[in-house]
Design a protein around this motif. Structure first.
Motif, mmCIF file in Angstrom:
data_model
loop_
_atom_site.group_PDB
_atom_site.id
_atom_site.type_symbol
_atom_site.label_atom_id
_atom_site.label_comp_id
_atom_site.label_asym_id
_atom_site.label_seq_id
_atom_site.Cartn_x
_atom_site.Cartn_y
_atom_site.Cartn_z
ATOM 1 N N GLU A 31 -32.043 -70.898 -8.270
ATOM 2 C CA GLU A 31 -33.712 -71.012 -7.698
ATOM 3 C C GLU A 31 -34.160 -72.255 -7.088
ATOM 4 O O GLU A 31 -35.159 -72.260 -7.009
ATOM 5 N N SER A 69 -34.583 -66.243 -3.958
ATOM 6 C CA SER A 69 -35.809 -66.674 -4.558
ATOM 7 C C SER A 69 -35.693 -68.183 -4.914
ATOM 8 O O SER A 69 -34.511 -68.755 -5.260
ATOM 9 N N THR A 71 -37.854 -71.425 -6.992
ATOM 10 C CA THR A 71 -38.918 -71.879 -7.657
ATOM 11 C C THR A 71 -38.985 -73.559 -7.576
ATOM 12 O O THR A 71 -40.088 -74.140 -7.990
ATOM 13 N N CYS A 119 -44.282 -74.106 -6.029
ATOM 14 C CA CYS A 119 -42.929 -74.498 -6.500
ATOM 15 C C CYS A 119 -42.772 -76.092 -7.197
ATOM 16 O O CYS A 119 -43.936 -76.755 -6.980
#
Length: 129
Positions: A31, A69, A71, A119
């Motif tokens: 991620e 995805s 993050t 993020c």
């Protein structure tokens, strides 16, 4: 960087936005979206910051099809220099010692924009001599 280490190499994947070709990210793992640049000049390293922000904005707006995805957003700067940066009190390389005001300001803005996008910003420093 090897795929067997869990990285996906995406440095040739591009997206067209308003007629402009955008390289979405260089690497992806866990991620984390990585923008990687090797260099010693502020302008060249700033490109890495700009690429990262452009891609993040496109990802958040859904402008990249089949995007993974994300993050964490990472800059991975490979500095071409003889001497390593001194470490700051927290044990991290002191980016102030680069003497690249334009890059330092761009990184500061990048961190803010990455956080506003929800993020975590991370910077990796390596050296190529």
């Amino acid at each position: 960087i090897r795929e067997k280490d869990g990285f996906t190499n995406l440095d040739r994947n591009t997206t067209s936005v308003d007629g402009n070709v955008v390289e979405t990210m260089d690497l992806y793992k866990d991620e984390t979206m990585f923008a990687v640049k090797i260099g010693s000049a502020s302008a060249k390293l700033c490109y890495c910051v700009d690429q990262s922000l452009t891609s993040l904005k496109l990802l958040k707006k859904g402008g990249i099809k089949n995007s993974p995805s994300i993050t964490t957003v990472a800059l991975w700067l490979v500095l071409e220099r003889q001497n390593k940066l001194p470490l700051s009190a927290n044990g991290m390389p002191d980016l102030n010692e680069l003497n690249m005001l334009m890059l330092f300001n761009r990184i500061d803005q990048w961190k803010k924009e990455v956080r506003l996008a929800g993020c975590k910003p991370v910077i990796y420093i390596n050296y190529r001599q």
